[in-house]
Write a protein that holds these residues in place. Structure first.
Motif, PDB file in Angstrom:
ATOM      1  N   HIS A  41       1.784   4.400  -2.954  1.00 12.04           N
ATOM      2  CA  HIS A  41       1.319   5.764  -2.419  1.00 12.04           C
ATOM      3  C   HIS A  41       0.102   5.658  -2.131  1.00 12.04           C
ATOM      4  CE1 HIS A  41       5.182   7.254  -4.135  1.00 12.04           C
ATOM      5  NE2 HIS A  41       5.113   6.577  -5.324  1.00 12.04           N
ATOM      6  N   THR A  79       0.876  -1.210  -0.109  1.00  7.68           N
ATOM      7  CA  THR A  79       0.057  -0.038  -0.035  1.00  7.68           C
ATOM      8  C   THR A  79       0.936   1.177  -0.044  1.00  7.68           C
ATOM      9  OG1 THR A  79      -1.742  -1.072   1.177  1.00  7.68           O
ATOM     10  CG2 THR A  79      -1.850   1.097   1.207  1.00  7.68           C
ATOM     11  N   GLN A  80       1.925   1.201   0.792  1.00 14.74           N
ATOM     12  CA  GLN A  80       2.866   2.427   0.832  1.00 14.74           C
ATOM     13  C   GLN A  80       3.494   2.501  -0.500  1.00 14.74           C
ATOM     14  OE1 GLN A  80       6.418   2.343   3.430  1.00 14.74           O
ATOM     15  NE2 GLN A  80       5.578   3.961   4.451  1.00 14.74           N
ATOM     16  N   ARG A 107      -2.645  -1.467  10.376  1.00 20.82           N
ATOM     17  CA  ARG A 107      -3.883  -0.595  10.155  1.00 20.82           C
ATOM     18  C   ARG A 107      -4.542  -1.278   8.899  1.00 20.82           C
ATOM     19  NH1 ARG A 107      -0.031   4.369   9.034  1.00 20.82           N
ATOM     20  NH2 ARG A 107      -1.822   5.218   7.915  1.00 20.82           N
ATOM     21  N   ASP A 153      -3.077   4.685   1.196  1.00 24.11           N
ATOM     22  CA  ASP A 153      -3.397   4.860   2.644  1.00 24.11           C
ATOM     23  C   ASP A 153      -3.843   3.550   3.116  1.00 24.11           C
ATOM     24  OD1 ASP A 153      -4.042   5.415   5.103  1.00 24.11           O
ATOM     25  OD2 ASP A 153      -5.725   7.128   4.548  1.00 24.11           O
ATOM     26  N   ASP A 202      -5.129   2.692   5.943  1.00 18.45           N
ATOM     27  CA  ASP A 202      -6.399   3.106   6.623  1.00 18.45           C
ATOM     28  C   ASP A 202      -7.576   3.182   5.574  1.00 18.45           C
ATOM     29  OD1 ASP A 202      -5.256   3.185   9.443  1.00 18.45           O
ATOM     30  OD2 ASP A 202      -4.308   5.510   8.565  1.00 18.45           O
ATOM     31  N   ASN A 203      -7.364   3.136   4.204  1.00 13.91           N
ATOM     32  CA  ASN A 203      -8.298   3.303   3.480  1.00 13.91           C
ATOM     33  C   ASN A 203      -8.785   1.657   2.757  1.00 13.91           C
ATOM     34  OD1 ASN A 203      -9.239   3.159   0.370  1.00 13.91           O
ATOM     35  ND2 ASN A 203      -9.497   5.225   0.972  1.00 13.91           N
ATOM     36  N   ASP A 248      -7.682   1.257  -1.002  1.00 14.38           N
ATOM     37  CA  ASP A 248      -6.146   1.087  -0.928  1.00 14.38           C
ATOM     38  C   ASP A 248      -5.445  -0.194  -0.520  1.00 14.38           C
ATOM     39  OD1 ASP A 248      -6.344   3.653  -2.194  1.00 14.38           O
ATOM     40  OD2 ASP A 248      -5.316   4.606  -0.570  1.00 14.38           O
TER      41      ASP A 248
END
Length: 209
Positions: free
Chosen positions: A46, A42-43, A82, A48, A50-51, A54
């Motif tokens: 780019h 996810t990172q 998360r 999130d 928490d989404n 994503d």
């Protein structure tokens, strides 16, 4: 034989799971690594963690990512915690874990919902834990040993935050299965905890079937 090893972060469950796998000659899966891969992917994209959208998109990560040393970073563990709260993410990774557990001959899996969701039929279940302060002490020492500049208070705060997310999520929260051995290793040396775990599983073998 299927062995489920659950517990909170930095509790020593991974060490115990690997020792059980070696002792009984079984393959082992660190299921948390799958969620770390999702959080890290996810990172990388780019997104999130928490989404939910994503995080779900990141479930389609390449298998090669599981060998990336970055998955072991403390920051990646936080990303995993998360991302793992999303039901869609847990559903996407569910079958991969179930297939591993049910392979011929059995397996050892460590995670947070193995004995309750992934393999409730496991032959032996353990819930490994330790006090937050002791877990933070161990993790802090480990990170300093790797050259990571971090304070004990910061590690303890992260432990508390991850515990809250893991136990408070609606999808497969961290909890002890009713028939799981509670192994509190706050005051136990690793060898003693491993010995206790092996003895428990060996005691379960004659009861199978």
């Amino acid at each position: 034989m299927i062995i489920a090893v659950d517990g909170p972060t930095a509790s020593g469950k991974g060490t115990i799971a690997r020792a059980l796998a070696a002792h009984f000659g079984l393959p082992v899966l660190d299921t948390g690594l799958l969620y770390r891969a999702v959080g890290y992917q996810t990172q990388l994209g780019h997104g999130d963690p928490d989404n939910a959208t994503d995080a779900l998109a990141a479930c389609d990560f390449p298998d090669s990512l599981l060998d990336d040393p970055a998955l072991r970073y403390e920051s990646t563990g936080s990303l995993a915690s998360r991302a793992s709260i999303h039901p869609a993410v847990r559903k996407a990774l569910f079958q991969r874990q179930v297939d591993f557990a049910n392979q011929p001959g059995g397996a050892v899996l460590d995670g947070r919902d193995i004995g309750t969701v992934i393999a409730p039929h496991a032959d032996a279940k353990l819930f490994v834990t330790a006090s937050p302060e002791e877990r933070a002490r161990r993790r802090h020492a480990e990170m300093l040993g790797r050259g990571v500049d971090v304070t004990y208070d910061a590690v303890l705060a992260d432990i508390h935050a991850r515990d809250a997310r893991d136990t408070g999520r609606t999808a497969a929260p961290l909890m002890r299965a009713d028939d799981a051995l509670l192994l509190d290793n706050t005051a136990l040396a690793p060898d003693a905890a491993i010995t206790a775990a092996i003895a428990f599983v060996e005691g379960k073998i004659p009861k199978r079937g």
